[in-house]
Design an enzyme around this catalytic site. Structure first.
Site, PDB file in Angstrom:
ATOM      1  N   ASP A   1      58.173   4.320  -6.854  1.00  0.00           N
ATOM      2  CA  ASP A   1      58.796   3.324  -7.727  1.00  0.00           C
ATOM      3  C   ASP A   1      57.804   2.554  -8.579  1.00  0.00           C
ATOM      4  O   ASP A   1      56.605   2.551  -8.329  1.00  0.00           O
ATOM      5  CB  ASP A   1      59.556   2.300  -6.876  1.00  0.00           C
TER       6      ASP A   1
ATOM      7  N   ARG B   1      62.503   5.627  -8.955  1.00  0.00           N
ATOM      8  CA  ARG B   1      62.320   6.499  -7.779  1.00  0.00           C
ATOM      9  C   ARG B   1      63.075   7.810  -7.945  1.00  0.00           C
ATOM     10  O   ARG B   1      62.726   8.813  -7.342  1.00  0.00           O
ATOM     11  CB  ARG B   1      62.850   5.826  -6.503  1.00  0.00           C
TER      12      ARG B   1
ATOM     13  N   ASP C   1      45.562   6.396  -2.171  1.00  0.00           N
ATOM     14  CA  ASP C   1      44.919   5.684  -3.275  1.00  0.00           C
ATOM     15  C   ASP C   1      43.576   5.147  -2.759  1.00  0.00           C
ATOM     16  O   ASP C   1      42.605   5.889  -2.695  1.00  0.00           O
ATOM     17  CB  ASP C   1      45.898   4.585  -3.708  1.00  0.00           C
TER      18      ASP C   1
ATOM     19  N   ARG D   1      58.439   3.542   1.371  1.00  0.00           N
ATOM     20  CA  ARG D   1      59.620   4.279   1.000  1.00  0.00           C
ATOM     21  C   ARG D   1      59.282   5.461   0.076  1.00  0.00           C
ATOM     22  O   ARG D   1      60.075   6.348  -0.115  1.00  0.00           O
ATOM     23  CB  ARG D   1      60.583   3.327   0.261  1.00  0.00           C
ATOM     24  N   GLY D   2      58.081   5.448  -0.445  1.00  0.00           N
ATOM     25  CA  GLY D   2      57.703   6.399  -1.501  1.00  0.00           C
ATOM     26  C   GLY D   2      57.770   7.868  -1.146  1.00  0.00           C
ATOM     27  O   GLY D   2      57.841   8.717  -2.019  1.00  0.00           O
TER      28      GLY D   2
ATOM     29  N   LYS E   1      44.397  10.167  -5.282  1.00  0.00           N
ATOM     30  CA  LYS E   1      43.596   9.606  -6.388  1.00  0.00           C
ATOM     31  C   LYS E   1      42.181   9.374  -5.871  1.00  0.00           C
ATOM     32  O   LYS E   1      41.840   8.249  -5.473  1.00  0.00           O
ATOM     33  CB  LYS E   1      44.176   8.259  -6.824  1.00  0.00           C
TER      34      LYS E   1
ATOM     35  N   GLU F   1      52.739  11.225   3.385  1.00  0.00           N
ATOM     36  CA  GLU F   1      52.454  10.066   2.528  1.00  0.00           C
ATOM     37  C   GLU F   1      52.701  10.459   1.067  1.00  0.00           C
ATOM     38  O   GLU F   1      52.508  11.621   0.697  1.00  0.00           O
ATOM     39  CB  GLU F   1      50.985   9.662   2.774  1.00  0.00           C
ATOM     40  N   ASP F   2      53.125   9.501   0.255  1.00  0.00           N
ATOM     41  CA  ASP F   2      53.313   9.823  -1.171  1.00  0.00           C
ATOM     42  C   ASP F   2      51.973   9.913  -1.893  1.00  0.00           C
ATOM     43  O   ASP F   2      51.659  10.921  -2.513  1.00  0.00           O
ATOM     44  CB  ASP F   2      54.273   8.821  -1.854  1.00  0.00           C
TER      45      ASP F   2
ATOM     46  N   PHE G   1      48.863   4.766 -12.939  1.00  0.00           N
ATOM     47  CA  PHE G   1      49.967   4.270 -12.122  1.00  0.00           C
ATOM     48  C   PHE G   1      51.141   5.212 -12.308  1.00  0.00           C
ATOM     49  O   PHE G   1      51.645   5.380 -13.414  1.00  0.00           O
ATOM     50  CB  PHE G   1      50.347   2.835 -12.507  1.00  0.00           C
TER      51      PHE G   1
HETATM   52  P1  5GP Z   1      46.336   2.870  -0.456  1.00  0.00           P
HETATM   53  O1  5GP Z   1      46.432   2.091   0.811  1.00  0.00           O
HETATM   54  O2  5GP Z   1      45.846   4.281  -0.266  1.00  0.00           O
HETATM   55  O3  5GP Z   1      45.534   2.129  -1.501  1.00  0.00           O
HETATM   56  O4  5GP Z   1      47.757   2.862  -1.087  1.00  0.00           O
HETATM   57  C1  5GP Z   1      48.720   3.786  -0.769  1.00  0.00           C
HETATM   58  C2  5GP Z   1      50.071   3.304  -1.224  1.00  0.00           C
HETATM   59  O5  5GP Z   1      49.982   2.570  -2.441  1.00  0.00           O
HETATM   60  C3  5GP Z   1      50.962   4.474  -1.547  1.00  0.00           C
HETATM   61  O6  5GP Z   1      51.661   4.888  -0.405  1.00  0.00           O
HETATM   62  C4  5GP Z   1      51.883   3.889  -2.581  1.00  0.00           C
HETATM   63  O7  5GP Z   1      52.945   3.227  -1.953  1.00  0.00           O
HETATM   64  C5  5GP Z   1      51.035   2.875  -3.291  1.00  0.00           C
HETATM   65  N1  5GP Z   1      50.508   3.427  -4.544  1.00  0.00           N
HETATM   66  C6  5GP Z   1      49.288   3.927  -4.799  1.00  0.00           C
HETATM   67  N2  5GP Z   1      49.177   4.368  -6.071  1.00  0.00           N
HETATM   68  C7  5GP Z   1      50.385   4.144  -6.636  1.00  0.00           C
HETATM   69  C8  5GP Z   1      50.934   4.406  -7.934  1.00  0.00           C
HETATM   70  O8  5GP Z   1      50.301   4.937  -8.853  1.00  0.00           O
HETATM   71  N3  5GP Z   1      52.249   4.058  -8.106  1.00  0.00           N
HETATM   72  C9  5GP Z   1      52.993   3.467  -7.138  1.00  0.00           C
HETATM   73  N4  5GP Z   1      54.237   3.145  -7.416  1.00  0.00           N
HETATM   74  N5  5GP Z   1      52.512   3.212  -5.912  1.00  0.00           N
HETATM   75  C10 5GP Z   1      51.225   3.545  -5.660  1.00  0.00           C
END
Ligand code: 5GP
Length: 186
Positions: free
Chosen positions: A161, A167, A105, A45-46, A133, A101-102, A154
């Site tokens: 969220d 959000r 990570d 949802r981000g 990141k 994508e938001d 974070f």
């Molecule tokens: P990845 O699969 O790249 O590790 O994670 C991506 C998803 O993790 C993002 O779409 C997001 O939903 C969540 N995420 C990663 N970092 C953060 C953060 O700092 N805050 C929040 N709320 N969600 C995060």
């Protein structure tokens, strides 16, 4: 369970986000200049606030679809296994697609989503992430376009969220837990 007290520090202002979206939209328009109708795929949802601002700035003929992949739940650690919780409504075969994508990570979510979408044979498949990141990356992957590279913090706001709150903040902020903030002063 009692809530762990925290406050939020502004990391990227609403104004800086808007300026970056304007610049990125120009690049995206150029990259898709031969596209009749772009399929914008938002990862729920981000990314919902980012998509809303991006599609209005793009000034292109767009269709918007959504896909939801599992990620953090209510904890702050990413699970490695990515499940598709909600699939696209429409087909993307032969279409020009932009995945929104938001945050990238570890990279596991975007990597799994791209693998799935590629198997459906789109004509063009690119990605845009508001935040990246790089220090946390476990999968060798970079979005075609990135809004901002950020440190390993974070973050919340602008659609993102913390335990389903924050959000609706207009900026990107980092969560600072009071016990950790006090600890760092000692
Ligand atoms: P990845 O699969 O790249 O590790 O994670 C991506 C998803 O993790 C993002 O779409 C997001 O939903 C969540 N995420 C990663 N970092 C953060 C953060 O700092 N805050 C929040 N709320 N969600 C995060």
């Amino acid at each position: 369970m009692p809530e762990r007290p925290y406050h939020i520090e502004v990391m990227i202002s609403a104004k800086a986000i808007a300026a970056r979206i304007e610049a990125l939209s120009k690049e995206i328009r150029r990259a898709y200049k031969d596209t009749d109708k772009l399929v914008v795929v938002g990862l729920l949802r981000g990314s919902f606030v980012f998509i809303a601002d991006l599609v209005r700035e793009l000034e292109m003929n767009v269709e918007v679809d959504f896909l939801e992949a599992s990620s953090y739940g209510n904890a702050t650690e990413s699970s490695r296994e990515v499940k598709i919780l909600k699939d696209l409504r429409g087909p993307i075969e032969g279409r020009d697609v932009l995945v929104v994508e938001d945050i990238v990570d570890t990279g596991h979510t975007l990597s799994a989503v791209l693998k799935l979408l590629k198997s459906r044979n789109p004509r063009k498949l690119e990605t845009i992430a508001l935040l990246d990141k790089p220090a946390r990356r476990e999968v060798d992957l970079k979005a075609t376009w990135t809004g901002f590279e950020i440190p390993d913090a974070f973050v919340v706001g602008y659609g993102i969220d913390f335990a389903q709150a924050n959000r609706n903040l207009p900026y990107i902020g980092s969560v600072v837990f009071e016990d950790e903030a006090k600890g760092s002063e000692a």
